[in-house]
Scaffold this motif. Structure first.
Motif, PDB file in Angstrom:
ATOM      1  N   TYR A 167      55.210  13.356  42.348  1.00  0.00           N
ATOM      2  CA  TYR A 167      55.896  13.354  43.646  1.00  0.00           C
ATOM      3  C   TYR A 167      57.021  14.385  43.651  1.00  0.00           C
ATOM      4  N   ARG A 168      57.809  14.402  42.579  1.00  0.00           N
ATOM      5  CA  ARG A 168      58.928  15.339  42.520  1.00  0.00           C
ATOM      6  C   ARG A 168      58.461  16.794  42.443  1.00  0.00           C
ATOM      7  N   ILE A 169      57.309  17.018  41.807  1.00  0.00           N
ATOM      8  CA  ILE A 169      56.749  18.375  41.760  1.00  0.00           C
ATOM      9  C   ILE A 169      56.366  18.839  43.166  1.00  0.00           C
ATOM     10  N   GLN A 170      55.731  17.940  43.916  1.00  0.00           N
ATOM     11  CA  GLN A 170      55.395  18.277  45.303  1.00  0.00           C
ATOM     12  C   GLN A 170      56.657  18.491  46.142  1.00  0.00           C
ATOM     13  N   GLN A 171      57.641  17.638  45.982  1.00  0.00           N
ATOM     14  CA  GLN A 171      58.876  17.754  46.749  1.00  0.00           C
ATOM     15  C   GLN A 171      59.597  19.073  46.461  1.00  0.00           C
ATOM     16  N   ALA A 172      59.366  19.620  45.271  1.00  0.00           N
ATOM     17  CA  ALA A 172      59.979  20.901  44.904  1.00  0.00           C
ATOM     18  C   ALA A 172      59.205  22.086  45.477  1.00  0.00           C
ATOM     19  N   GLY A 173      58.106  21.800  46.200  1.00  0.00           N
ATOM     20  CA  GLY A 173      57.366  22.854  46.879  1.00  0.00           C
ATOM     21  C   GLY A 173      56.148  23.369  46.152  1.00  0.00           C
ATOM     22  N   TYR A 174      55.717  22.661  45.102  1.00  0.00           N
ATOM     23  CA  TYR A 174      54.562  23.096  44.320  1.00  0.00           C
ATOM     24  C   TYR A 174      53.313  22.273  44.657  1.00  0.00           C
ATOM     25  N   ILE A 175      52.159  22.794  44.266  1.00  0.00           N
ATOM     26  CA  ILE A 175      50.872  22.124  44.446  1.00  0.00           C
ATOM     27  C   ILE A 175      50.480  21.432  43.148  1.00  0.00           C
ATOM     28  N   ASN A 176      49.963  20.210  43.247  1.00  0.00           N
ATOM     29  CA  ASN A 176      49.308  19.530  42.131  1.00  0.00           C
ATOM     30  C   ASN A 176      47.805  19.751  42.270  1.00  0.00           C
ATOM     31  N   TYR A 177      47.153  20.103  41.179  1.00  0.00           N
ATOM     32  CA  TYR A 177      45.779  20.599  41.236  1.00  0.00           C
ATOM     33  C   TYR A 177      44.869  19.781  40.328  1.00  0.00           C
ATOM     34  N   TYR A 178      43.680  19.496  40.831  1.00  0.00           N
ATOM     35  CA  TYR A 178      42.655  18.790  40.051  1.00  0.00           C
ATOM     36  C   TYR A 178      41.605  19.789  39.603  1.00  0.00           C
ATOM     37  N   LEU A 179      41.465  19.957  38.274  1.00  0.00           N
ATOM     38  CA  LEU A 179      40.508  20.893  37.690  1.00  0.00           C
ATOM     39  C   LEU A 179      39.232  20.154  37.308  1.00  0.00           C
ATOM     40  N   ALA A 180      38.152  20.455  38.021  1.00  0.00           N
ATOM     41  CA  ALA A 180      36.864  19.802  37.754  1.00  0.00           C
ATOM     42  C   ALA A 180      35.937  20.674  36.915  1.00  0.00           C
ATOM     43  N   ASP A 181      36.382  21.887  36.569  1.00  0.00           N
ATOM     44  CA  ASP A 181      35.523  22.840  35.866  1.00  0.00           C
ATOM     45  C   ASP A 181      35.420  22.568  34.373  1.00  0.00           C
ATOM     46  N   SER A 182      36.198  21.635  33.866  1.00  0.00           N
ATOM     47  CA  SER A 182      36.121  21.242  32.465  1.00  0.00           C
ATOM     48  C   SER A 182      36.395  19.749  32.388  1.00  0.00           C
ATOM     49  N   SER A 183      36.036  19.135  31.265  1.00  0.00           N
ATOM     50  CA  SER A 183      36.170  17.679  31.137  1.00  0.00           C
ATOM     51  C   SER A 183      36.755  17.301  29.792  1.00  0.00           C
ATOM     52  N   ILE A 184      37.400  16.133  29.767  1.00  0.00           N
ATOM     53  CA  ILE A 184      37.848  15.539  28.511  1.00  0.00           C
ATOM     54  C   ILE A 184      37.413  14.075  28.489  1.00  0.00           C
ATOM     55  N   ILE A 185      37.424  13.483  27.302  1.00  0.00           N
ATOM     56  CA  ILE A 185      37.213  12.038  27.151  1.00  0.00           C
ATOM     57  C   ILE A 185      38.578  11.368  27.066  1.00  0.00           C
ATOM     58  N   HIS A 186      38.744  10.306  27.852  1.00  0.00           N
ATOM     59  CA  HIS A 186      39.941   9.467  27.739  1.00  0.00           C
ATOM     60  C   HIS A 186      39.461   8.034  27.532  1.00  0.00           C
ATOM     61  N   PHE A 187      39.665   7.511  26.341  1.00  0.00           N
ATOM     62  CA  PHE A 187      39.115   6.193  26.011  1.00  0.00           C
ATOM     63  C   PHE A 187      39.795   5.068  26.775  1.00  0.00           C
ATOM     64  N   LYS A 188      41.075   5.187  27.062  1.00  0.00           N
ATOM     65  CA  LYS A 188      41.847   4.276  27.912  1.00  0.00           C
ATOM     66  C   LYS A 188      42.080   2.878  27.358  1.00  0.00           C
ATOM     67  N   GLY A 189      41.059   2.180  26.941  1.00  0.00           N
ATOM     68  CA  GLY A 189      41.221   0.800  26.506  1.00  0.00           C
ATOM     69  C   GLY A 189      42.140   0.641  25.309  1.00  0.00           C
ATOM     70  N   GLU A 190      42.468   1.750  24.639  1.00  0.00           N
ATOM     71  CA  GLU A 190      43.312   1.663  23.446  1.00  0.00           C
ATOM     72  C   GLU A 190      44.752   1.318  23.785  1.00  0.00           C
ATOM     73  N   SER A 191      45.192   1.671  24.973  1.00  0.00           N
ATOM     74  CA  SER A 191      46.597   1.445  25.308  1.00  0.00           C
ATOM     75  C   SER A 191      46.807   0.308  26.287  1.00  0.00           C
ATOM     76  N   THR A 192      45.759  -0.078  27.023  1.00  0.00           N
ATOM     77  CA  THR A 192      45.958  -1.044  28.095  1.00  0.00           C
ATOM     78  C   THR A 192      44.752  -1.944  28.257  1.00  0.00           C
ATOM     79  N   LYS A 193      44.989  -3.221  28.370  1.00  0.00           N
ATOM     80  CA  LYS A 193      43.943  -4.160  28.729  1.00  0.00           C
ATOM     81  C   LYS A 193      44.041  -4.453  30.220  1.00  0.00           C
ATOM     82  N   LYS A 194      42.927  -4.295  30.936  1.00  0.00           N
ATOM     83  CA  LYS A 194      42.946  -4.432  32.394  1.00  0.00           C
ATOM     84  C   LYS A 194      42.857  -5.898  32.786  1.00  0.00           C
ATOM     85  N   ASP A 195      43.979  -6.605  32.708  1.00  0.00           N
ATOM     86  CA  ASP A 195      44.010  -8.010  33.068  1.00  0.00           C
ATOM     87  C   ASP A 195      45.150  -8.244  34.053  1.00  0.00           C
ATOM     88  N   ILE A 196      45.484  -9.511  34.293  1.00  0.00           N
ATOM     89  CA  ILE A 196      46.516  -9.826  35.272  1.00  0.00           C
ATOM     90  C   ILE A 196      47.886  -9.310  34.820  1.00  0.00           C
TER      91      ILE A 196
END
Length: 394
Positions: A206-235
């Motif tokens: 949000y602050r990057i946008q407020q400073a007048g910059y664009i946030n960009y999504y790069l779909a031309d390359s990919s990474i693996i993010h396992f995710k479950g290692e840091s967070t359990k999706k529960d209540i």
């Protein structure tokens, strides 16, 4: 120069695999890698320091949160570009070069994120997100977002109307892979340390946008993010998410934030009720059959597969029927003959990019595990809802 900052907490084997992928991705790039350990109890730093002497390790005596640890690394970073990276990630060889090229060529772009998949190759929608308005947060927390994942209105949180495979301007970047120009951070500041977990990447975006910059999504390359290692999706996750979103609303939405509380609390109640009901009707899986042999395909060069296969054979907890192949094509042909089992990818002569491409295109009931040539572990995680698996040896 690029500075890669990784905050670690008790995921040393996933971090080991991450650093091997980073090592390949920074080949040909002037880069430094800083790992900030938040008082891990699994001896992460001692285990990895000798294995990666080119990495700068910072050992904290307390876990003061993701945001504060990233800011520690930022204070020591000397790069023109900063990459905040999670430890439970695996990079493709081309992702850093492509990311830097975007930031160099697009002067108004201040930061970017990337196309991410989980350990089974499924796209992670948090790769591209919108800001957590009242409506967006309500639809996410009630679960309506998952019912209408491509709705421009209901799927605002994940910008479901934007194509997964198309580069786009977006609002929110994921802290799992967030590359930003150092000059932008000098204007916006780093992460807000009041966000202990969740929301710090939304706030910075949000602050990057407020400073007048664009946030960009790069779909031309990919990474693996396992995710479950840091967070359990529960209540508990839902409540932590709500707290972070409430902090964000109070900070940036002013008087409108007063409207945020009641509807989102109602959404949490709905999510909790649905979760409780699901547990009531959940059937326990059948116990594993004694003597069951797991069909395992190990992919890589002869010496890589020999090392991985030896480690697997020494693991007495699981009986395996191991087949080794040298190419992903051979593996794919074998998978046409079996629809269950596991695949161990050996990254060395086989590139991370080809492995990541493979798991995105392979749709079968197979568990994927990952082994970097020279490492002392094999890791994998098929779901963001649970912890992954590790097999390690000295």
């Amino acid at each position: 120069m690029l500075s890669v900052i990784i905050v670690n907490y008790n995921v040393k084997y996933f971090l080991e695999q991450c650093l091997y992928s980073v090592q390949k991705a920074i080949a040909g790039i002037k880069a430094e890698v800083i790992v900030v350990d938040n008082n891990s109890t699994d001896e992460s730093v001692g285990y990895l320091r000798t294995e990666f002497p080119w990495v700068r390790f910072i050992s904290n005596t307390a876990n003061s949160g993701f945001a504060k640890a990233n800011n520690q690394g930022l204070q020591m970073a000397t790069g023109e570009y900063i990459l905040f990276l999670n430890p439970d990630t695996i990079l493709s060889e081309d992702c850093l070069e492509k990311s830097i090229a975007v930031l160099q060529q697009q002067k108004r772009t201040g930061a970017l994120g990337i196309h991410m998949v989980d350990g089974s190759g499924r796209f992670l929608p948090e790769s591209k997100r919108g800001f957590p308005s009242l409506g967006a947060s309500f639809f996410k927390l009630t679960g309506l977002l998952s019912v209408f994942p491509q709705s421009k209105t209901i799927a605002q949180y994940y910008l479901g109307h934007l194509p997964e495979k198309k580069n786009s301007e977006i609002d929110v970047l994921s802290g799992a892979y967030l590359m930003v120009k150092k000059e932008v951070l000098e204007k916006t500041g780093g992460f807000d340390e009041r966000f202990f977990m969740y929301g710090e990447d939304i706030d910075l975006s949000y602050r990057i946008q407020q400073a007048g910059y664009i946030n960009y999504y790069l779909a031309d390359s990919s990474i693996i993010h396992f995710k479950g290692e840091s967070t359990k999706k529960d209540i508990v996750y839902t409540k932590l998410f709500y707290k972070a979103m409430s902090m964000f609303a109070a900070k940036h939405y002013g008087k409108q934030s007063l409207l945020f509380g009641l509807p989102v609390r109602m959404a949490i109640a709905v999510r909790g009720a649905l979760s409780f009901t699901a547990q009531l009707f959940k059937k326990d899986g059948l116990p594993a059959t004694t003597g069951t042999v797991l069909r395992t395909i190990v992919v890589g060069s002869h010496y890589e597969t020999a090392a991985a296969a030896a480690a697997l054979m020494n693991n007495q907890t699981v009986k395996r029927n191991i087949v080794t192949v040298t190419t992903i094509r051979e593996m794919t042909e074998l998978l046409t003959l079996q629809n269950t089992g596991e695949v161990i990818f050996c990254a060395g002569e086989t590139s991370y990019k080809s492995i990541i491409d493979c798991i995105q295109n392979q749709r079968s009931n197979i568990d994927y595990m990952f082994y970097a040539d020279g490492s002392k572990s094999i890791v994998g995680s098929m779901s963001k809802k649970s912890k992954g698996e590790t097999l390690a040896w000295d």
